[in-house]
Design a protein around this motif. Structure first.
Motif, PDB file in Angstrom:
ATOM      1  N   GLY A  21       1.004  -1.649   0.006  1.00  0.00           N
ATOM      2  CA  GLY A  21      -0.209  -0.023  -0.102  1.00  0.00           C
ATOM      3  C   GLY A  21       0.797   1.158   0.154  1.00  0.00           C
ATOM      4  O   GLY A  21       1.698   1.536   0.304  1.00  0.00           O
ATOM      5  N   PHE A  22       0.603   2.394   0.317  1.00  0.00           N
ATOM      6  CA  PHE A  22       0.888   3.961  -0.527  1.00  0.00           C
ATOM      7  C   PHE A  22       1.909   4.068   0.987  1.00  0.00           C
ATOM      8  O   PHE A  22       1.069   3.242   2.729  1.00  0.00           O
ATOM      9  CB  PHE A  22       0.186   4.889  -0.620  1.00  0.00           C
ATOM     10  CG  PHE A  22       0.440   6.093   0.037  1.00  0.00           C
ATOM     11  CD1 PHE A  22       1.332   6.927  -1.194  1.00  0.00           C
ATOM     12  CD2 PHE A  22       0.776   6.625   0.445  1.00  0.00           C
ATOM     13  CE1 PHE A  22       1.320   7.947  -1.942  1.00  0.00           C
ATOM     14  CE2 PHE A  22       1.111   8.209   0.870  1.00  0.00           C
ATOM     15  CZ  PHE A  22       1.933   8.236  -0.528  1.00  0.00           C
ATOM     16  N   PRO A  23       2.859   4.671   1.030  1.00  0.00           N
ATOM     17  CA  PRO A  23       3.840   5.164  -0.153  1.00  0.00           C
ATOM     18  C   PRO A  23       4.480   3.872  -0.977  1.00  0.00           C
ATOM     19  O   PRO A  23       4.831   4.081  -1.758  1.00  0.00           O
ATOM     20  CB  PRO A  23       4.727   6.192   1.029  1.00  0.00           C
ATOM     21  CG  PRO A  23       5.165   5.654   1.981  1.00  0.00           C
ATOM     22  CD  PRO A  23       3.232   4.547   2.667  1.00  0.00           C
ATOM     23  N   GLY A  24       3.847   2.611  -0.864  1.00  0.00           N
ATOM     24  CA  GLY A  24       4.382   1.153  -1.298  1.00  0.00           C
ATOM     25  C   GLY A  24       3.951   1.463  -2.952  1.00  0.00           C
ATOM     26  O   GLY A  24       2.999   1.642  -2.990  1.00  0.00           O
ATOM     27  N   VAL A  25       3.851   0.371  -3.151  1.00  0.00           N
ATOM     28  CA  VAL A  25       2.963  -0.611  -4.132  1.00  0.00           C
ATOM     29  C   VAL A  25       1.229  -0.856  -4.147  1.00  0.00           C
ATOM     30  O   VAL A  25       1.623  -1.657  -2.892  1.00  0.00           O
ATOM     31  CB  VAL A  25       2.990  -1.444  -5.188  1.00  0.00           C
ATOM     32  CG1 VAL A  25       2.971  -1.409  -6.421  1.00  0.00           C
ATOM     33  CG2 VAL A  25       4.965  -1.397  -5.689  1.00  0.00           C
ATOM     34  N   SER A  26       0.423  -0.402  -4.271  1.00  0.00           N
ATOM     35  CA  SER A  26      -0.917  -0.035  -4.132  1.00  0.00           C
ATOM     36  C   SER A  26      -1.632  -1.397  -5.558  1.00  0.00           C
ATOM     37  O   SER A  26      -1.796  -0.652  -6.017  1.00  0.00           O
ATOM     38  CB  SER A  26      -1.888   1.099  -3.112  1.00  0.00           C
ATOM     39  OG  SER A  26      -2.855   0.286  -3.144  1.00  0.00           O
ATOM     40  N   HIS A  76       1.368   7.847 -14.158  1.00  0.00           N
ATOM     41  CA  HIS A  76       0.790   7.931 -12.939  1.00  0.00           C
ATOM     42  C   HIS A  76       3.288   7.244 -12.056  1.00  0.00           C
ATOM     43  O   HIS A  76       3.943   7.095 -12.413  1.00  0.00           O
ATOM     44  CB  HIS A  76       0.420   6.862 -12.613  1.00  0.00           C
ATOM     45  CG  HIS A  76      -0.657   7.141 -13.257  1.00  0.00           C
ATOM     46  ND1 HIS A  76      -1.651   7.692 -12.329  1.00  0.00           N
ATOM     47  CD2 HIS A  76      -1.704   6.971 -14.684  1.00  0.00           C
ATOM     48  CE1 HIS A  76      -2.768   8.468 -12.637  1.00  0.00           C
ATOM     49  NE2 HIS A  76      -3.180   8.055 -14.168  1.00  0.00           N
ATOM     50  N   ARG A  77       2.660   7.515 -10.256  1.00  0.00           N
ATOM     51  CA  ARG A  77       3.819   7.318  -9.519  1.00  0.00           C
ATOM     52  C   ARG A  77       4.370   6.182  -9.801  1.00  0.00           C
ATOM     53  O   ARG A  77       3.608   4.821  -9.927  1.00  0.00           O
ATOM     54  CB  ARG A  77       3.165   8.402  -9.006  1.00  0.00           C
ATOM     55  CG  ARG A  77       2.829   6.690  -7.669  1.00  0.00           C
ATOM     56  CD  ARG A  77       2.115   7.233  -6.621  1.00  0.00           C
ATOM     57  NE  ARG A  77       3.503   7.478  -5.366  1.00  0.00           N
ATOM     58  CZ  ARG A  77       4.195   6.374  -4.497  1.00  0.00           C
ATOM     59  NH1 ARG A  77       3.124   5.212  -4.256  1.00  0.00           N
ATOM     60  NH2 ARG A  77       4.780   6.767  -3.478  1.00  0.00           N
ATOM     61  N   SER A  78       5.479   6.249  -9.276  1.00  0.00           N
ATOM     62  CA  SER A  78       6.490   4.915  -9.611  1.00  0.00           C
ATOM     63  C   SER A  78       7.024   4.941  -8.066  1.00  0.00           C
ATOM     64  O   SER A  78       7.943   5.602  -7.749  1.00  0.00           O
ATOM     65  CB  SER A  78       7.729   4.752 -10.706  1.00  0.00           C
ATOM     66  OG  SER A  78       8.800   3.841 -10.374  1.00  0.00           O
ATOM     67  N   PRO A  79       6.487   4.082  -7.304  1.00  0.00           N
ATOM     68  CA  PRO A  79       6.765   4.471  -5.587  1.00  0.00           C
ATOM     69  C   PRO A  79       8.807   4.309  -5.582  1.00  0.00           C
ATOM     70  O   PRO A  79       8.970   4.850  -4.511  1.00  0.00           O
ATOM     71  CB  PRO A  79       6.644   2.815  -5.375  1.00  0.00           C
ATOM     72  CG  PRO A  79       5.023   2.580  -5.993  1.00  0.00           C
ATOM     73  CD  PRO A  79       5.446   2.866  -7.285  1.00  0.00           C
TER      74      PRO A  79
END
Length: 444
Positions: A189-194, A219-222
């Motif tokens: 999950g955020f701030p990692g991969v969700s 989009h973001r890449s953690p």
């Protein structure tokens, strides 16, 4: 014969005494209430006076031209309070454990029980490149004077091999801190991969996914955003959150895991920071290397004032306060690189050129050949044969800066400047908010 009980003189005296006692208690109670009110009003007045003085001192901040620092001091860290006030991501067991480790005292206190009065604290921030870290640590161990200072190693998450390397350090006091909200610590999950996050150029409405794209539609890449998050968390934690440094009045040096330090680096830096107020009062920092990471210096008999570089840079609390006041610019600029963000938006907002002072010959070298976010992909080393060979000459083993040298100023140098719109990768509103929270967490 019916007996009638009449009040005696003693009864009357007792009654009168009781009345008098009650009146006295009422009088005492009234006096006490007046005293409490007076104390409360006095305390409130003192509080307001202190508050106004502190507000006034922080609002009148000017461009630094000395080594004095302001008096805005952070409050002590309280995890539960911070989580409630800032609505931070819910922490898992690893995140909580790392946060507890951050409160531990430095190691090697038995070997180095005290620090030099005028020491420059050294902060080494690392990611996950153990081959690089081994080279960096080995070079630091050869730096003259390193045993008189504190080395803080800031980890972007937790990686066992990186941790073991740092635990083996014996040449100075060393303290480890771990970013508890690193994307590497949150695999689900955020701030990692969700699993509900949008990916690449997904359309959030069409895919029913979560996320805000950057200016290029990505989009973001953690693992990419972790670079900027770690640097900002580290800065706020080192300057305002740690018992060891939040009252530190001097300079703090920042280096990375792919920086090689020459033996004279620390002594040269102490000379530069001492000379800065006189030789270059408009300089914000001192650097151990040119801003051009491929350069090794000019070899002149003069000091150099140039744009601030990102290899071996040091500044004091006054400059940190000025940076901290630009939190919104840092957190909302759409570029995942902390240094480009500083060059393109934070430094220009200071209103004048941001110069740093350095010597004519480098005391540190950037040797990285792979990006910070690449790490250990496929167990492939990011360094040739795990070895870096730098020629350390005799002149690099002793302080080689002459206090009598004049200063040459380099103006209009190439590089990122105001107007550059950023490389992207930093468009998600959740990253913006987490960044803002890092700036608030030690000031609640």
């Amino acid at each position: 014969m019916k007996r009638v009980l009449l009040p005696t003189v003693v009864d009357s005296m007792a009654y009168n005494s009781s009345i008098t006692s009650k009146k006295q208690r009422l009088k005492d109670d009234a006096s006490f209430r007046r005293f409490v009110s007076l104390v409360s009003i006095t305390c409130l007045a003192v509080f307001l006076l202190v508050f106004l003085l502190r507000m006034n001192s922080s609002s009148n901040f000017e461009v630094p031209n000395s080594d004095e620092f302001d008096d805005v001091l952070p409050r002590s860290y309280n995890r539960s309070l911070i989580s409630r006030r800032l609505n931070l991501p819910k922490q898992n067991e690893l995140s909580i454990e790392l946060e507890k480790r951050n409160q531990m005292p430095p190691r090697n206190l038995d070997l180095y029980p005290s620090l030099a009065k005028d020491h420059i604290t050294v902060v080494l921030y690392v990611h996950n490149r153990p081959q690089y870290l081994k080279v960096a640590v080995d070079s630091i161990s050869q730096v003259v004077g390193i045993n008189e200072t504190l080395l803080i190693v800031s980890h972007d998450g937790y990686f066992e091999e990186m941790n073991k390397i740092v635990e083996g350090i014996r040449f100075c006091q060393v303290k480890q801190i771990f970013a508890p909200f690193s994307p590497h610590v949150f695999p689900k999950g955020f701030p990692g991969v969700s699993p509900t996050d949008c990916k690449e150029k997904d359309d959030a409405a069409e895919k029913h996914c979560k996320g805000t794209p950057d200016q290029y539609g990505n989009h973001r890449s953690p693992k990419i955003v972790s670079l900027k998050h770690h640097w900002w968390w580290m800065m706020n934690t080192v300057w305002d959150g740690l018992d060891e440094t939040r009252d530190h009045n001097g300079h703090i040096l920042f280096i990375e895991e792919d920086h090689f330090l020459y033996p004279n680096a620390y002594h040269n830096l102490k000379i530069l920071t001492a000379l800065k107020p006189k030789k270059c009062p408009h300089c914000y920092a001192a650097n151990m290397a040119p801003c051009d990471v491929t350069a090794r210096g000019e070899g002149w008999d003069s000091l150099i004032a140039e744009r601030m570089g990102n290899v071996g840079y040091t500044f004091n609390r006054t400059v940190w306060r000025k940076i901290h006041k630009k939190t919104s610019k840092f957190c909302f600029f759409d570029d995942y690189n902390w240094d480009i963000t500083m060059w393109a938006t934070v430094y220009p907002s200071f209103g004048n050129a941001v110069f740093t002072l350095r010597g004519p010959r480098t005391s540190a070298v950037h040797f990285g050949k792979c990006g910070l976010h690449q790490g250990q992909e496929g167990q492939k080393a990011c360094i040739d044969n795990g070895v870096v060979n730098f020629q350390v000459e005799d002149v690099d083993k002793v302080a080689n800066i002459n206090p009598d040298w004049e200063v040459r100023v380099f103006e209009n140098q190439p590089g990122y400047k105001a107007g550059f719109k950023g490389w992207g990768g930093w468009g998600d509103k959740r990253d913006h908010q987490l960044c803002l929270n890092f700036a608030k967490m030690y000031h609640l």
